[in-house]
Design a protein around this motif. Structure first.
Motif, PDB file in Angstrom:
ATOM      1  N   PHE A 151      -3.129   1.263  12.254  1.00 20.86           N
ATOM      2  CA  PHE A 151      -4.077   0.192  11.981  1.00 20.86           C
ATOM      3  C   PHE A 151      -5.418   0.729  11.505  1.00 20.86           C
ATOM      4  O   PHE A 151      -6.315  -0.029  11.186  1.00 20.86           O
ATOM      5  CB  PHE A 151      -4.286  -0.661  13.240  1.00 20.86           C
ATOM      6  CG  PHE A 151      -3.007  -1.266  13.737  1.00 20.86           C
ATOM      7  CD1 PHE A 151      -2.393  -2.283  13.046  1.00 20.86           C
ATOM      8  CD2 PHE A 151      -2.411  -0.786  14.889  1.00 20.86           C
ATOM      9  CE1 PHE A 151      -1.203  -2.838  13.495  1.00 20.86           C
ATOM     10  CE2 PHE A 151      -1.234  -1.337  15.355  1.00 20.86           C
ATOM     11  CZ  PHE A 151      -0.634  -2.365  14.654  1.00 20.86           C
ATOM     12  N   GLY A 152      -5.572   2.053  11.487  1.00 18.06           N
ATOM     13  CA  GLY A 152      -6.834   2.645  11.085  1.00 18.06           C
ATOM     14  C   GLY A 152      -6.809   3.232   9.689  1.00 18.06           C
ATOM     15  O   GLY A 152      -7.531   4.169   9.393  1.00 18.06           O
ATOM     16  N   GLY A 153      -5.984   2.722   8.813  1.00 18.25           N
ATOM     17  CA  GLY A 153      -5.927   3.207   7.449  1.00 18.25           C
ATOM     18  C   GLY A 153      -4.863   4.253   7.206  1.00 18.25           C
ATOM     19  O   GLY A 153      -4.797   4.819   6.110  1.00 18.25           O
ATOM     20  N   ALA A 154      -4.017   4.547   8.193  1.00 19.08           N
ATOM     21  CA  ALA A 154      -2.961   5.527   8.003  1.00 19.08           C
ATOM     22  C   ALA A 154      -1.912   4.991   7.032  1.00 19.08           C
ATOM     23  O   ALA A 154      -1.760   3.785   6.853  1.00 19.08           O
ATOM     24  CB  ALA A 154      -2.320   5.878   9.343  1.00 19.08           C
ATOM     25  N   LYS A 155      -1.180   5.926   6.407  1.00 19.20           N
ATOM     26  CA  LYS A 155      -0.145   5.557   5.450  1.00 19.20           C
ATOM     27  C   LYS A 155       1.157   6.248   5.812  1.00 19.20           C
ATOM     28  O   LYS A 155       1.169   7.216   6.563  1.00 19.20           O
ATOM     29  CB  LYS A 155      -0.568   5.969   4.030  1.00 19.20           C
ATOM     30  CG  LYS A 155      -1.772   5.234   3.481  1.00 19.20           C
ATOM     31  CD  LYS A 155      -2.100   5.698   2.075  1.00 19.20           C
ATOM     32  CE  LYS A 155      -1.009   5.350   1.088  1.00 19.20           C
ATOM     33  NZ  LYS A 155      -1.352   5.724  -0.300  1.00 19.20           N
ATOM     34  N   ARG A 156       2.228   5.723   5.249  1.00 16.61           N
ATOM     35  CA  ARG A 156       3.522   6.387   5.353  1.00 16.61           C
ATOM     36  C   ARG A 156       3.753   7.170   4.063  1.00 16.61           C
ATOM     37  O   ARG A 156       3.861   6.573   2.990  1.00 16.61           O
ATOM     38  CB  ARG A 156       4.634   5.355   5.573  1.00 16.61           C
ATOM     39  CG  ARG A 156       4.585   4.692   6.929  1.00 16.61           C
ATOM     40  CD  ARG A 156       5.509   3.495   7.002  1.00 16.61           C
ATOM     41  NE  ARG A 156       5.026   2.384   6.191  1.00 16.61           N
ATOM     42  CZ  ARG A 156       5.663   1.234   6.044  1.00 16.61           C
ATOM     43  NH1 ARG A 156       6.818   1.037   6.655  1.00 16.61           N
ATOM     44  NH2 ARG A 156       5.162   0.269   5.302  1.00 16.61           N
ATOM     45  N   ALA A 163      -0.482  10.666   0.757  1.00 19.13           N
ATOM     46  CA  ALA A 163      -1.286  10.513   1.967  1.00 19.13           C
ATOM     47  C   ALA A 163      -1.686  11.878   2.497  1.00 19.13           C
ATOM     48  O   ALA A 163      -1.032  12.890   2.248  1.00 19.13           O
ATOM     49  CB  ALA A 163      -0.485   9.761   3.025  1.00 19.13           C
ATOM     50  N   ALA A 164      -2.799  11.900   3.229  1.00 21.15           N
ATOM     51  CA  ALA A 164      -3.265  13.159   3.812  1.00 21.15           C
ATOM     52  C   ALA A 164      -2.219  13.697   4.779  1.00 21.15           C
ATOM     53  O   ALA A 164      -1.681  12.947   5.590  1.00 21.15           O
ATOM     54  CB  ALA A 164      -4.587  12.936   4.540  1.00 21.15           C
ATOM     55  N   PHE A 185      12.703  -5.653   8.996  1.00 15.01           N
ATOM     56  CA  PHE A 185      11.262  -5.409   8.942  1.00 15.01           C
ATOM     57  C   PHE A 185      10.991  -4.286   7.942  1.00 15.01           C
ATOM     58  O   PHE A 185      11.803  -3.377   7.775  1.00 15.01           O
ATOM     59  CB  PHE A 185      10.673  -5.095  10.321  1.00 15.01           C
ATOM     60  CG  PHE A 185      11.089  -3.782  10.934  1.00 15.01           C
ATOM     61  CD1 PHE A 185      10.318  -2.643  10.786  1.00 15.01           C
ATOM     62  CD2 PHE A 185      12.253  -3.698  11.689  1.00 15.01           C
ATOM     63  CE1 PHE A 185      10.701  -1.438  11.369  1.00 15.01           C
ATOM     64  CE2 PHE A 185      12.641  -2.496  12.283  1.00 15.01           C
ATOM     65  CZ  PHE A 185      11.864  -1.366  12.118  1.00 15.01           C
ATOM     66  N   VAL A 186       9.856  -4.399   7.264  1.00 15.57           N
ATOM     67  CA  VAL A 186       9.481  -3.392   6.265  1.00 15.57           C
ATOM     68  C   VAL A 186       8.385  -2.476   6.771  1.00 15.57           C
ATOM     69  O   VAL A 186       8.217  -1.377   6.245  1.00 15.57           O
ATOM     70  CB  VAL A 186       9.040  -4.063   4.940  1.00 15.57           C
ATOM     71  CG1 VAL A 186      10.202  -4.781   4.290  1.00 15.57           C
ATOM     72  CG2 VAL A 186       7.872  -5.020   5.166  1.00 15.57           C
ATOM     73  N   ASN A 187       7.621  -2.900   7.775  1.00 17.09           N
ATOM     74  CA  ASN A 187       6.522  -2.089   8.287  1.00 17.09           C
ATOM     75  C   ASN A 187       6.731  -1.686   9.745  1.00 17.09           C
ATOM     76  O   ASN A 187       7.159  -0.574  10.020  1.00 17.09           O
ATOM     77  CB  ASN A 187       5.181  -2.831   8.146  1.00 17.09           C
ATOM     78  CG  ASN A 187       4.782  -3.038   6.719  1.00 17.09           C
ATOM     79  OD1 ASN A 187       5.046  -2.203   5.857  1.00 17.09           O
ATOM     80  ND2 ASN A 187       4.158  -4.165   6.434  1.00 17.09           N
ATOM     81  N   THR A 188       6.412  -2.590  10.664  1.00 19.74           N
ATOM     82  CA  THR A 188       6.373  -2.217  12.070  1.00 19.74           C
ATOM     83  C   THR A 188       6.928  -3.309  12.978  1.00 19.74           C
ATOM     84  O   THR A 188       6.925  -4.495  12.630  1.00 19.74           O
ATOM     85  CB  THR A 188       4.920  -1.929  12.523  1.00 19.74           C
ATOM     86  OG1 THR A 188       4.107  -3.087  12.295  1.00 19.74           O
ATOM     87  CG2 THR A 188       4.333  -0.745  11.767  1.00 19.74           C
ATOM     88  N   MET A 190       0.827  -1.202   0.000  1.00 21.02           N
ATOM     89  CA  MET A 190       0.000   0.000   0.000  1.00 21.02           C
ATOM     90  C   MET A 190       0.863   1.255   0.000  1.00 21.02           C
ATOM     91  O   MET A 190       0.623   2.196  -0.765  1.00 21.02           O
ATOM     92  CB  MET A 190      -0.921   0.003   1.222  1.00 21.02           C
ATOM     93  CG  MET A 190      -1.757   1.277   1.375  1.00 21.02           C
ATOM     94  SD  MET A 190      -2.851   1.245   2.809  1.00 21.02           S
ATOM     95  CE  MET A 190      -1.650   1.356   4.145  1.00 21.02           C
ATOM     96  N   ASP A 191       1.894   1.279   0.853  1.00 23.89           N
ATOM     97  CA  ASP A 191       2.717   2.474   0.951  1.00 23.89           C
ATOM     98  C   ASP A 191       3.654   2.632  -0.241  1.00 23.89           C
ATOM     99  O   ASP A 191       4.206   3.713  -0.456  1.00 23.89           O
ATOM    100  CB  ASP A 191       3.501   2.460   2.263  1.00 23.89           C
ATOM    101  CG  ASP A 191       2.585   2.583   3.463  1.00 23.89           C
ATOM    102  OD1 ASP A 191       1.490   3.167   3.314  1.00 23.89           O
ATOM    103  OD2 ASP A 191       2.943   2.100   4.551  1.00 23.89           O
ATOM    104  N   LEU A 192       3.836   1.573  -1.023  1.00 21.45           N
ATOM    105  CA  LEU A 192       4.571   1.679  -2.277  1.00 21.45           C
ATOM    106  C   LEU A 192       3.667   2.115  -3.431  1.00 21.45           C
ATOM    107  O   LEU A 192       4.148   2.350  -4.540  1.00 21.45           O
ATOM    108  CB  LEU A 192       5.227   0.343  -2.632  1.00 21.45           C
ATOM    109  CG  LEU A 192       6.408  -0.094  -1.767  1.00 21.45           C
ATOM    110  CD1 LEU A 192       6.779  -1.541  -2.072  1.00 21.45           C
ATOM    111  CD2 LEU A 192       7.613   0.817  -1.977  1.00 21.45           C
ATOM    112  N   GLY A 193       2.364   2.210  -3.158  1.00 22.86           N
ATOM    113  CA  GLY A 193       1.416   2.626  -4.180  1.00 22.86           C
ATOM    114  C   GLY A 193       0.933   1.503  -5.076  1.00 22.86           C
ATOM    115  O   GLY A 193       0.311   1.757  -6.119  1.00 22.86           O
TER     116      GLY A 193
END
Length: 429
Positions: free
Chosen positions: A310-315, A404-405, A240-243, A206-209
């Motif tokens: 976990f609520g739809g946030a992005k990097r 991202a916003a 790790f790539v995310n968290t 997702m964060d890579l688009g």
């Protein structure tokens, strides 16, 4: 700014003191709802039942109060105007970002892709990933037991064998935990890495688009791709790539029942983890800052655009060379209410960025969830980043490349609305 002012005026001009009642009752209702959630999670039996009633009944009670007092038109108007103010503020703060820089990429000659047939509920088979990859010239290795009931092959070891056989690209169709293991091998040999969104959540994709709805589109990078340089996280030598999660969530995912019954397992364990004898606290040193007695800590490979990954946030970026850190400490219903009302201003929530995070505890070992995978690591546990260590091959056409916003800052909105524009000089270029 006009919408925000109108939202406030709409509470007081038509109804006078009714506006005070709307605001106070709304804040009290929010606090009571948060307290009910805490009792529901941290207790069992009658207290949990009472917490559920309070959490569900408070919003209904506030709404009935507005209707009985004839205040609902004013409250609804204020909510709509405030929503308009938030929308406009984010649009005002948005500016086209350069994003992660891309480079032209040559077509790989000997790509090797590892695919987990079970990942994401069987997406490899559903989307015909093996067939499409092989038609594009890739060699596919399935991450499946060689015989029924056997052990799964080691993804990192298979990747190393592929490199030894001459692979010039490594890729994974699977979960983010497997992505990280193979990504580390690719980074070690400075090979491009291909992400195929065939996992369950696909946060990295997702964060890579990348397209998470159709993983087969990720394979377009093999023939029409471009390259990104992104950071790779490290927790005690494991990539790790995310968290990386510590505390309550990490303790929950350690239990084998969690995979088959996530909600039930979490509810059964929460009282002991939050307020019982099993509750563990740990300290975190975030660069020079110290976060004492935390209940939960989330360390991310680059910061998210909000405190709730976990609520739809992005990097927004994956190449800034900084860890994102979210720490939570809630000791009771009162602090849960304070967190709900004050958000990031609450003492129970810390949102930071850092180059290094060290987690220490009285226990010789800590439960850790690395990209959702349950591990136990000796203390202290250290998280760092390897800046731009990973070459990622992505399709040129990516549906998720919209930025991202941005974080909402009313101070910046005020400056945009009323601040003086700096004159451009020759030194600005």
């Amino acid at each position: 700014m006009l919408a925000a002012v109108a939202a406030v005026l709409s509470l007081f001009l038509p109804f006078g003191d009714g506006g005070v009642l709307i605001v106070v009752s709304g804040l009290v209702g929010l606090a009571l709802c948060a307290a009910g959630v805490w009792w529901f999670l941290a207790h069992r039996g009658p207290v949990r039942f009472l917490g559920a009633l309070l959490a569900a009944g408070t919003p209904v009670g506030v709404l009935l109060l507005y209707i009985a007092g004839g205040l609902w038109p004013s409250a609804l108007t204020a909510v709509l105007l405030w929503g308009l103010a938030l929308f406009c503020a984010r649009r005002a703060l948005h500016r086209p970002a350069l994003g992660t820089r891309t480079w032209p990429a040559a077509r790989p000659e000997r790509p090797v892709l590892l695919m987990n047939p079970k990942s994401g509920g069987g997406k490899v088979e559903t989307f015909g990933l093996v067939g499409k990859a092989e038609r594009l010239g890739a060699r596919v290795l399935l991450l499946a037991p060689s015989e029924p009931g056997g052990a799964f092959p080691d993804a990192a070891e298979l990747a190393r064998e592929a490199v030894a056989d001459g692979a010039d690209l490594l890729g994974v169709a699977g979960g983010d935990g497997t992505q990280a293991l193979v990504a580390a091998v690719a980074a070690e040999h400075d090979l491009p890495f291909l992400v195929i969104s065939a996992g369950t959540r696909n946060h990295f994709a997702m964060d890579l688009g990348l397209d998470r709805a159709d993983p087969a589109r990720c394979l377009d990078a093999l023939t029409d791709g471009e390259e990104l340089r992104v950071d790779l996280g490290d927790v005690d030598g494991r990539p790790f790539v995310n968290t990386v999660s510590f505390g309550v969530y990490a303790d929950v995912v350690q239990h084998p029942e969690y995979r088959d019954a996530k909600a039930e397992t979490a509810l059964n364990m929460m009282p002991d983890l939050l307020a019982g004898s099993s509750a563990r606290r740990f300290d975190a040193r975030v660069d020079a800052a110290v976060l004492p007695a935390q209940q939960a800590l989330l360390v991310s490979n680059n910061p998210y655009n909000s405190p709730d990954p976990f609520g739809g946030a992005k990097r927004p970026r994956l190449d800034r060379g900084r860890l994102g850190v979210v720490g939570i400490r809630v000791d009771g219903a009162a602090q849960a209410a304070d967190l709900a009302v004050r958000g990031a201003m609450s003492a129970g929530l810390n949102v930071l960025t850092a180059h290094r995070v060290e987690v220490v505890s009285d226990s010789p070992e800590l439960a850790v969830a690395v990209d959702g995978e349950a591990l136990t690591l000796p203390t202290p546990v250290v998280c760092t980043l390897r800046p731009k260590a990973l070459r990622v091959l992505v399709p040129r056409d990516r549906p998720g490349t919209l930025p991202a916003a941005p974080p909402l800052s009313w101070r910046r909105v005020f400056v945009l609305a009323f601040g003086r524009r700096r004159e451009r000089t020759a030194s600005d270029g």
